[in-house]
Design a protein around this motif. Structure first.
Motif, PDB file in Angstrom:
ATOM      1  N   PRO A 261     -45.576   9.278  66.308  1.00 57.77           N
ATOM      2  CA  PRO A 261     -45.495   9.832  64.949  1.00 57.77           C
ATOM      3  C   PRO A 261     -46.321   9.001  63.970  1.00 57.77           C
ATOM      4  O   PRO A 261     -46.455   7.789  64.114  1.00 57.77           O
ATOM      5  CB  PRO A 261     -44.003   9.749  64.624  1.00 57.77           C
ATOM      6  CG  PRO A 261     -43.475   8.664  65.510  1.00 57.77           C
ATOM      7  CD  PRO A 261     -44.288   8.743  66.760  1.00 57.77           C
ATOM      8  N   ARG A 262     -46.867   9.681  62.985  1.00 58.49           N
ATOM      9  CA  ARG A 262     -47.681   9.010  61.964  1.00 58.49           C
ATOM     10  C   ARG A 262     -47.061   9.205  60.584  1.00 58.49           C
ATOM     11  O   ARG A 262     -46.367  10.185  60.347  1.00 58.49           O
ATOM     12  CB  ARG A 262     -49.113   9.568  61.968  1.00 58.49           C
ATOM     13  CG  ARG A 262     -49.879   9.296  63.254  1.00 58.49           C
ATOM     14  CD  ARG A 262     -51.295   9.834  63.139  1.00 58.49           C
ATOM     15  NE  ARG A 262     -52.081   9.545  64.331  1.00 58.49           N
ATOM     16  CZ  ARG A 262     -53.365   9.889  64.483  1.00 58.49           C
ATOM     17  NH1 ARG A 262     -53.986  10.553  63.500  1.00 58.49           N
ATOM     18  NH2 ARG A 262     -53.997   9.587  65.598  1.00 58.49           N
ATOM     19  N   GLY A 263     -47.360   8.264  59.734  1.00 61.77           N
ATOM     20  CA  GLY A 263     -46.899   8.375  58.360  1.00 61.77           C
ATOM     21  C   GLY A 263     -45.406   8.128  58.250  1.00 61.77           C
ATOM     22  O   GLY A 263     -44.803   7.387  59.026  1.00 61.77           O
ATOM     23  N   LEU A 264     -44.813   8.766  57.258  1.00 61.94           N
ATOM     24  CA  LEU A 264     -43.391   8.604  56.980  1.00 61.94           C
ATOM     25  C   LEU A 264     -42.595   9.542  57.877  1.00 61.94           C
ATOM     26  O   LEU A 264     -42.735  10.764  57.797  1.00 61.94           O
ATOM     27  CB  LEU A 264     -43.113   8.923  55.510  1.00 61.94           C
ATOM     28  CG  LEU A 264     -41.703   8.608  55.002  1.00 61.94           C
ATOM     29  CD1 LEU A 264     -41.446   7.106  55.026  1.00 61.94           C
ATOM     30  CD2 LEU A 264     -41.533   9.140  53.585  1.00 61.94           C
ATOM     31  N   VAL A 265     -41.787   8.985  58.762  1.00 61.65           N
ATOM     32  CA  VAL A 265     -41.001   9.807  59.689  1.00 61.65           C
ATOM     33  C   VAL A 265     -39.552   9.351  59.660  1.00 61.65           C
ATOM     34  O   VAL A 265     -39.247   8.219  59.296  1.00 61.65           O
ATOM     35  CB  VAL A 265     -41.544   9.699  61.128  1.00 61.65           C
ATOM     36  CG1 VAL A 265     -42.940  10.266  61.234  1.00 61.65           C
ATOM     37  CG2 VAL A 265     -41.517   8.253  61.622  1.00 61.65           C
ATOM     38  N   TRP A 266     -38.687  10.244  60.019  1.00 60.29           N
ATOM     39  CA  TRP A 266     -37.279   9.902  60.136  1.00 60.29           C
ATOM     40  C   TRP A 266     -37.071   9.022  61.360  1.00 60.29           C
ATOM     41  O   TRP A 266     -37.755   9.166  62.363  1.00 60.29           O
ATOM     42  CB  TRP A 266     -36.422  11.156  60.260  1.00 60.29           C
ATOM     43  CG  TRP A 266     -36.452  12.034  59.051  1.00 60.29           C
ATOM     44  CD1 TRP A 266     -37.085  13.224  58.916  1.00 60.29           C
ATOM     45  CD2 TRP A 266     -35.826  11.766  57.795  1.00 60.29           C
ATOM     46  NE1 TRP A 266     -36.901  13.736  57.663  1.00 60.29           N
ATOM     47  CE2 TRP A 266     -36.128  12.853  56.948  1.00 60.29           C
ATOM     48  CE3 TRP A 266     -35.055  10.729  57.287  1.00 60.29           C
ATOM     49  CZ2 TRP A 266     -35.684  12.932  55.640  1.00 60.29           C
ATOM     50  CZ3 TRP A 266     -34.598  10.797  55.986  1.00 60.29           C
ATOM     51  CH2 TRP A 266     -34.903  11.890  55.178  1.00 60.29           C
ATOM     52  N   PRO A 267     -36.094   8.120  61.328  1.00 62.60           N
ATOM     53  CA  PRO A 267     -35.850   7.248  62.484  1.00 62.60           C
ATOM     54  C   PRO A 267     -35.223   8.019  63.639  1.00 62.60           C
ATOM     55  O   PRO A 267     -34.653   9.102  63.448  1.00 62.60           O
ATOM     56  CB  PRO A 267     -34.873   6.198  61.934  1.00 62.60           C
ATOM     57  CG  PRO A 267     -34.170   6.904  60.821  1.00 62.60           C
ATOM     58  CD  PRO A 267     -35.198   7.812  60.205  1.00 62.60           C
ATOM     59  N   VAL A 268     -35.341   7.466  64.824  1.00 59.60           N
ATOM     60  CA  VAL A 268     -34.713   8.066  66.010  1.00 59.60           C
ATOM     61  C   VAL A 268     -33.207   7.881  65.908  1.00 59.60           C
ATOM     62  O   VAL A 268     -32.707   6.771  65.747  1.00 59.60           O
ATOM     63  CB  VAL A 268     -35.240   7.404  67.302  1.00 59.60           C
ATOM     64  CG1 VAL A 268     -34.501   7.970  68.515  1.00 59.60           C
ATOM     65  CG2 VAL A 268     -36.737   7.620  67.447  1.00 59.60           C
TER      66      VAL A 268
END
Length: 298
Positions: A261-268
């Motif tokens: 994933p790139r940029g701002l992503v939600w955590p797993v």
């Protein structure tokens, strides 16, 4: 949030998983015992026939006719006659009826109809070979027993490792994965051939036909001969279904991993079947809880 790692802890094992681990372990051991008696007994019998001057073909046939009666003694392990191959075969194959229950209760993802048909046909073949000496002492019984056992040992071990690792596609050992999805190409046709020979032999065995009494021989004959009629249209779809399953399993196993994933992503938030799940719900709840604490301090 970028670059958040998936949890490294193994799959959580609840009561259902523990039960399935125990079930698959015992079944794999049972079928392994069947092979442990069948193979040495077959080899020793073949060697004895060859030593007596019999040709290879008749020697193999004579050895196959004695596989069902194999014991620790005939296998050369001990002087004991118990537990016999026939006894363990009956127990471990009857235990497969629990797979129908597992599918019905949703403990496993196996389709209920297919599981019922596969297990049911084997139970019928087992019933005939147990009650017909003619069926026991012909080459097809050995072919059926070898085919069943050689399929079932890796199958149950595959299920066992899939539960323990939490991923049936990518985390099971590749040799076991390959055996699970490849042996059927040879062992399904041989197993079906052996079962058909058992049905035909039982249909000619007067002792088997008389199980319910002299007046019911016709019923028992129809019972024995009904299954070859069912097998004729049912065998090919069953094999083709396994071909489709194999193609799907290998495609998933060797699929390229998704790009990071790139940029701002939600955590797993969890890992399900080896796939990372990113959900905004837990994070949103935490944010809401913090805001409530700010505006409504206790």
């Amino acid at each position: 949030m970028a670059g958040a790692k998936a949890p490294t802890t193994g799959p959580s094992l609840g009561p259902t998983q523990v039960y399935l681990i125990l079930y698959n372990s015992l079944c794999s051991l049972g079928w392994a015992y069947v092979l442990t008696l069948a193979i040495p007994s077959f080899v020793r019998s073949t060697s004895a026939s060859l030593s007596s001057g019999l040709c290879l073909g008749p020697s193999l046939r004579a050895a196959a006719e004695t596989v069902y009666a194999a014991t620790p003694f005939t296998a050369g392990f001990s002087d004991e006659g118990q537990p016999t191959l026939a006894h363990v075969l009956t127990i471990v194959q009857c235990a497969a009826m629990l797979e129908i229950v597992h599918a019905a209760l949703g403990l496993v993802r196996s389709p209920l109809f297919v599981t019922t048909m596969q297990v049911g046909s084997r139970i019928v073949a087992l019933h005939m070979v147990v009650n017909s000496v003619e069926a026991q002492t012909q080459w097809g019984a050995a072919l059926m027993i070898f085919s069943w056992a050689l399929v079932e040992v890796p199958r149950y071990l595959f299920y066992l490792t899939a539960i323990v690792t939490g991923d049936a596609t990518k985390k099971t050992p590749y040799p076991l994965f390959w055996l699970r999805y490849s042996l059927f190409a040879v062992l399904y046709p041989t197993g079906i051939s052996g079962e058909l020979s058992v049905f035909f032999s039982a249909s000619k065995d007067d002792a088997f036909l008389s199980l319910l009494g002299e007046n019911y021989k016709t019923i028992m004959y129809c019972y024995a001969m009904a299954f070859p009629v069912i097998y004729a249209p049912g065998a090919l779809p069953m094999i083709l279904n396994m071909v489709s399953n194999r193609k799907s399993a290998f495609k998933k196993r060797f699929a390229k991993p998704p790009p990071p994933p790139r940029g701002l992503v939600w955590p797993v938030t969890e890992v399900k079947n080896g796939e990372e799940i990113r959900s905004s719900t837990p994070v949103a709840k935490d944010i809401l809880a913090l805001q409530l604490e700010r505006w409504m301090p206790s």
